[in-house]
Design a protein around this motif. Structure first.
Motif, short mmCIF file in Angstrom:
data_model
loop_
_atom_site.label_atom_id
_atom_site.label_comp_id
_atom_site.label_asym_id
_atom_site.label_seq_id
_atom_site.Cartn_x
_atom_site.Cartn_y
_atom_site.Cartn_z
N THR A 225 -15.42 -14.14 -2.04
CA THR A 225 -15.63 -13.67 -3.41
C THR A 225 -15.23 -12.20 -3.40
O THR A 225 -15.51 -11.49 -2.42
CB THR A 225 -17.11 -13.79 -3.85
N HIS B 22 -20.11 -19.00 -6.48
CA HIS B 22 -19.19 -17.89 -6.71
C HIS B 22 -18.01 -17.86 -5.74
O HIS B 22 -17.29 -16.86 -5.68
CB HIS B 22 -19.95 -16.56 -6.67
N TYR C 102 -14.46 -18.12 -4.28
CA TYR C 102 -13.09 -17.96 -4.80
C TYR C 102 -13.05 -17.31 -6.19
O TYR C 102 -12.12 -17.53 -6.96
CB TYR C 102 -12.34 -19.31 -4.80
N ALA C 103 -14.07 -16.50 -6.49
CA ALA C 103 -14.08 -15.77 -7.76
C ALA C 103 -13.70 -14.31 -7.52
O ALA C 103 -14.00 -13.74 -6.47
CB ALA C 103 -15.48 -15.84 -8.38
N ILE C 104 -13.05 -13.73 -8.53
CA ILE C 104 -12.76 -12.29 -8.53
C ILE C 104 -13.42 -11.73 -9.78
O ILE C 104 -13.09 -12.15 -10.90
CB ILE C 104 -11.24 -12.01 -8.56
N TYR C 105 -14.37 -10.82 -9.58
CA TYR C 105 -15.14 -10.29 -10.71
C TYR C 105 -14.92 -8.79 -10.88
O TYR C 105 -15.22 -8.01 -9.97
CB TYR C 105 -16.64 -10.53 -10.50
N GLU D 151 -7.32 -8.13 -0.42
CA GLU D 151 -7.56 -9.29 -1.30
C GLU D 151 -6.52 -10.38 -1.02
O GLU D 151 -6.84 -11.56 -0.91
CB GLU D 151 -7.50 -8.86 -2.77
N VAL E 172 -24.23 -12.90 -6.14
CA VAL E 172 -23.11 -13.75 -5.69
C VAL E 172 -23.33 -14.21 -4.25
O VAL E 172 -22.85 -15.28 -3.86
CB VAL E 172 -21.70 -13.10 -5.85
N GLN F 108 -14.88 -18.88 2.54
CA GLN F 108 -15.20 -18.89 1.11
C GLN F 108 -15.40 -17.44 0.70
O GLN F 108 -16.43 -16.85 0.97
CB GLN F 108 -16.47 -19.69 0.86
N VAL G 25 -17.92 -9.44 -17.81
CA VAL G 25 -18.20 -10.22 -16.58
C VAL G 25 -19.52 -9.76 -15.96
O VAL G 25 -20.36 -10.59 -15.57
CB VAL G 25 -17.04 -10.08 -15.57
N LEU H 149 -22.85 -12.01 -15.39
CA LEU H 149 -23.44 -12.20 -14.06
C LEU H 149 -24.91 -11.81 -14.05
O LEU H 149 -25.76 -12.53 -13.52
CB LEU H 149 -22.71 -11.34 -13.03
#
Ligand SMILES: NC(=O)c1ccc[n+]([C@@H]2O[C@H](COP(=O)([O-])OP(=O)(O)OC[C@H]3O[C@@H](n4cnc5c(N)ncnc54)[C@H](OP(=O)(O)O)[C@@H]3O)[C@@H](O)[C@H]2O)c1
Length: 286
Positions: A132, A187, A189-192, A121, A181, A130, A262, A266
């Motif tokens: 996710t 989505h 640069y998201a961390i879910y 990560e 996603v 990009q 989350v 989603l």
């Protein structure tokens, strides 16, 4: 075309099926040619065979891909090296979109396979892609590895205390989240965190199994040393067995669970409960 790595495992097949159900073209990277039929049956359109550490394999897999869904083989000590090799191939093939299948709480250093995912990560933050990051909890489907003993003997054996509390998630919900996603946009640069809606100890898990399969099932803790011997005999590497034992010790001491908000947001619906997933499994096997 979306490249799915680690495609022939249970995660890969579920993600391929979810993407194919939405009409996406999937190229599956598998380790051995024999695994090709399984990923094609899951819905992949193309198969690339080779090692996830091999630059030429990765470049062939990345060519003309719009995005990559990266699944490292479970507990692989080369997880960071595989990510580095993949990112190099993506750069060479000008692929700019990556969704990384991480794990809930990668920050836990006591579990080496989690810690390696944290390192990946961290690497993603430095890349011109990009990204996710999806962080799934333990899958409810892991319980089904013991389905035969559950159904035939009425025992659910775990190598940790039956009081250990887990917040498992339905792998099909994880795969649905992965497909959206990748396909829906918005989505980057998201961390879910992807966790299920309940936190259950092993006795409660056995109670749900009892309810759903119509026979009495009890939870039983088995000795870790005995479990390790069986796992070694079944062909697991010493490294994998040692890593799993550290995970089981962690589960016993602290439990392993997250929050389902989350995932609910989603999916736009309630994530599946363990009872629903067991009912699905029972309907397809009993
Ligand atoms: N299980 C869970 O509850 C859970 C929860 C959260 C996250 N995760 C993560 O999900 C990921 C996937 O787990 P999984 O159990 O679905 O996968 P898996 O079955 O361990 O691995 C996927 C595939 O990778 C292939 N593979 C192994 N070494 C390879 C190599 N050097 N090059 C190319 N392919 C190779 C294997 O094929 P061969 O067998 O043919 O070698 C296997 O079919 C893991 O990173 C795991 O940590 C799992």
């Amino acid at each position: 075309m979306i490249l799915v790595t680690g495609a022939s495992g249970k995660t890969g097949r579920a993600v391929i099926a979810a993407l194919a159900a939405r009409g996406a073209g999937v190229r599956a990277l598998v380790h051995r040619a024999e695994a090709g039929a399984g990923v094609l049956a899951a819905g992949a359109k193309e198969v690339v065979v080779g090692d996830m550490l091999a630059a030429d394999t990765l470049l062939a897999a990345c060519r003309d891909a719009a995005a990559v869904y990266h699944i490292c083989p479970n507990m692989h000590t080369g997880e960071v090296a595989m990510a580095e090799a993949l990112l190099a191939a993506m750069a060479q093939a000008s692929v700019k979109r990556l969704v990384y299948h991480s794990v809930l709480h990668p920050q836990v250093e006591a579990m080496p396979h989690h810690w390696r995912k944290l390192r990946v990560e961290e690497l993603l933050f430095t890349q011109d892609v990009q990204w996710t990051i999806l962080q799934p909890a333990a899958y409810m489907q892991n319980v089904f590895a013991y389905w035969q003993t559950i159904v035939e003997e009425g025992v659910y054996r775990v190598p940790y205390a039956v009081t250990a509390r887990l917040g498992m998630v339905d792998l099909e919900d994880v795969a649905a989240a992965a497909s959206l996603v990748l396909l829906d946009g918005g989505h980057a640069y998201a961390i879910y965190e992807l966790a299920g809606p309940e936190i259950l100890d092993q006795v409660q898990i056995a109670a749900v199994l009892t309810q759903q399969i119509g026979r009495s099932v009890r939870a039983e803790a088995i000795d870790g040393t005995q479990w390790a011997e069986n796992a070694r005999r079944a062909g697991q590497s010493a490294e994998a067995v040692a890593t799993l034992r550290r995970m089981f010790e962690y589960y016993e001491r602290y439990g392993f669970y997250g929050n389902s908000t989350v995932l609910r947001a989603l999916l736009g619906r309630e994530p599946a409960t363990f009872a629903q997933v067991v009912a699905r499994q029972a309907a397809s096997t009993i």
